[in-house]
Design an enzyme around this catalytic site. Structure first.
Site, short mmCIF file in Angstrom:
data_model
loop_
_atom_site.label_atom_id
_atom_site.label_comp_id
_atom_site.label_asym_id
_atom_site.label_seq_id
_atom_site.Cartn_x
_atom_site.Cartn_y
_atom_site.Cartn_z
N THR A 148 44.42 37.95 41.41
CA THR A 148 44.30 36.81 40.50
C THR A 148 45.47 35.85 40.64
O THR A 148 46.63 36.27 40.79
CB THR A 148 44.23 37.32 39.05
OG1 THR A 148 43.09 38.16 38.91
CG2 THR A 148 44.13 36.18 38.06
N GLU A 379 38.63 41.65 35.31
CA GLU A 379 37.55 42.17 36.15
C GLU A 379 36.23 41.43 35.91
O GLU A 379 35.15 42.00 36.01
CB GLU A 379 37.33 43.68 35.95
CG GLU A 379 38.57 44.52 35.77
CD GLU A 379 39.52 44.50 36.95
OE1 GLU A 379 39.31 43.70 37.88
OE2 GLU A 379 40.49 45.26 36.92
N PHE A 399 26.99 29.70 40.43
CA PHE A 399 28.44 29.52 40.50
C PHE A 399 28.89 29.65 41.94
O PHE A 399 28.15 30.08 42.81
CB PHE A 399 29.18 30.52 39.62
CG PHE A 399 28.98 31.97 40.00
CD1 PHE A 399 29.97 32.68 40.63
CD2 PHE A 399 27.77 32.62 39.71
CE1 PHE A 399 29.79 34.03 40.97
CE2 PHE A 399 27.58 33.95 40.03
CZ PHE A 399 28.60 34.65 40.68
#
Length: 399
Positions: A148, A379, A399
């Protein structure tokens, strides 16, 4: 009794067992793993967790104890690495019991075993596995998983961290955020963009240019560690790359391992809240009788039990699919979305039954509620899992 003199929360003997006999659906070895984790949670986590949460204290001495119990990387197969090779359901049950104590400790087991160790186990060389996995399984070494970034946790394809070749070496530059355990880790699995796509790298955290700074001001997951990570020209040898992973399929497969643990773990937090509400409904009297004798309270408890039982049965179903090798990413998303969403609802109803005292640390409910907001986010957020499921249903990505 806890260190503060309060009764130990009801994890050792869940009150929901009087209605939902989960053990009847489990194999004997699965019950053994469940009981071992329940005992660990009751004896080693619960006595201090409220104070640790208050103090933002990570009790690092428990990590080798988790290793000695066999919980770290317990679902990984292969001889010589010190991993237990337990079933998917056994692993799920351990996650449930640890998160019934606190989400932070289930998170540690997930970061260590389902993310960092899984990445090495799935995609590393034999030398890399032998170097890291035995110590990580024992809890003498800690790993973290750096995917991330500050600008987009839900869009890893847009990562800005880069790894470039300089002779035989790799040089990593970039930033990561919300990286669990990074400041106490011995090795970081860092994902970075290369000319050949996203690759994973094993970065000893003592390497020059690697900096991990714990994130301050958290109102959730306060008894665990999440960090900002800076990679400032981190130079690594050629053999630091994980050769078996190219592209985002590598980190995504590890994320799915962690999501599976969350499907189970969130139900542990829900059970803890439900147990607290049941116990309080029996002892708290209003208008001359226990509130548990009142219809509205019983309706709430019944709704909470139904959603808890449905969530655990879904987790068990997904575990059996995983053991057969037929579990799909969309099915994992169904489980993660449902478990966390319903756990938050159960915790909210439990707080209402506890009344004003429910917002104090006399009960674990507000701590679980705060932690579950983090579990809901990492997650894959609710929205991401809804889109994964929607894509599976329609065949069209949104997406």
């Amino acid at each position: 009794m806890t260190a503060s003199g309060r009764p130990t929360p009801l994890v050792a003997s869940p009150l929901v067992d009087s209605v939902f006999d989960l053990d009847d659906l489990l194999a004997p070895e699965e019950v053994v793993w469940s009981r071992k984790a329940r005992a660990f949670a009751t004896n080693r986590i619960l006595p201090t967790i409220e104070q640790d949460f208050e103090d933002r204290f990570f009790r690092a001495e428990l990590v080798p104890e988790l290793g000695a119990a066999g919980f770290l990387g317990m679902h990984l197969e292969g001889y010589g690495y010190g991993c237990a090779g337990a079933s998917a359901v056994s692993y799920g049950l351990v996650c449930l019991e640890l998160e019934a104590a606190d989400s932070g400790w289930r998170t540690l087991v997930s970061v260590q075993g389902s993310l960092a160790m899984s990445a090495i186990h799935k995609y590393g060389t034999e030398d890399q596995k032998q170097l890291w996995l035995p110590g990580m399984a024992a809890g003498s070494l800690i790993g973290c998983f750096a995917l991330t970034e500050p600008t987009g946790g839900s869009d890893p394809a847009a990562m800005r961290t880069t790894a470039t070749r300089d002779g035989d070496d790799w040089v990593l530059t970039g930033t990561k955020r919300w990286i669990g355990l990074a400041s106490v880790a011995d090795v970081a699995v860092v994902w970075a963009q290369t000319d050949a796509g996203v690759r994973g790298f094993l970065v000893p955290t003592g390497t020059a240019g690697f900096t991990a700074t714990p994130i301050a001001g958290k109102l959730s997951m306060r008894a665990s560690i999440q960090c900002d990570v800076t990679l400032d020209g981190v130079r690594l040898p050629a053999d630091a790359v994980l050769p078996g992973a190219t592209g985002l399929s590598g980190p995504f497969s590890c994320l799915n391992e962690a999501r599976f643990g969350i499907v189970w773990g969130a139900m542990g937090a829900a059970r803890s809240c439900l147990d607290a509400a049941i116990a309080r409904s029996r002892s708290r009297e209003v208008f001359g009788r226990p509130i548990g004798a009142m219809q509205l309270t019983q309706a709430k408890l019944a709704d909470m039990l139904v959603e808890y039982e449905k969530g655990v049965l879904l987790a068990l179903h997904l575990g059996r699919l995983k053991e057969r090798g037929t579990l799909s990413p969309a099915q994992i998303s169904v489980g993660k979305l449902n478990s966390v969403r319903e756990a938050i609802r159960i915790a909210g109803l439990a707080r209402s039954i506890l009344g004003g005292d429910g917002v104090t640390n006399e009960f674990p409910v507000m701590r679980h509620l705060a932690n579950l907001e983090s579990v809901r986010t990492y997650e894959g957020t609710d929205e991401i899992h809804q889109l994964v499921i929607g894509r599976a249903l329609t065949g069209m990505p949104a997406f």
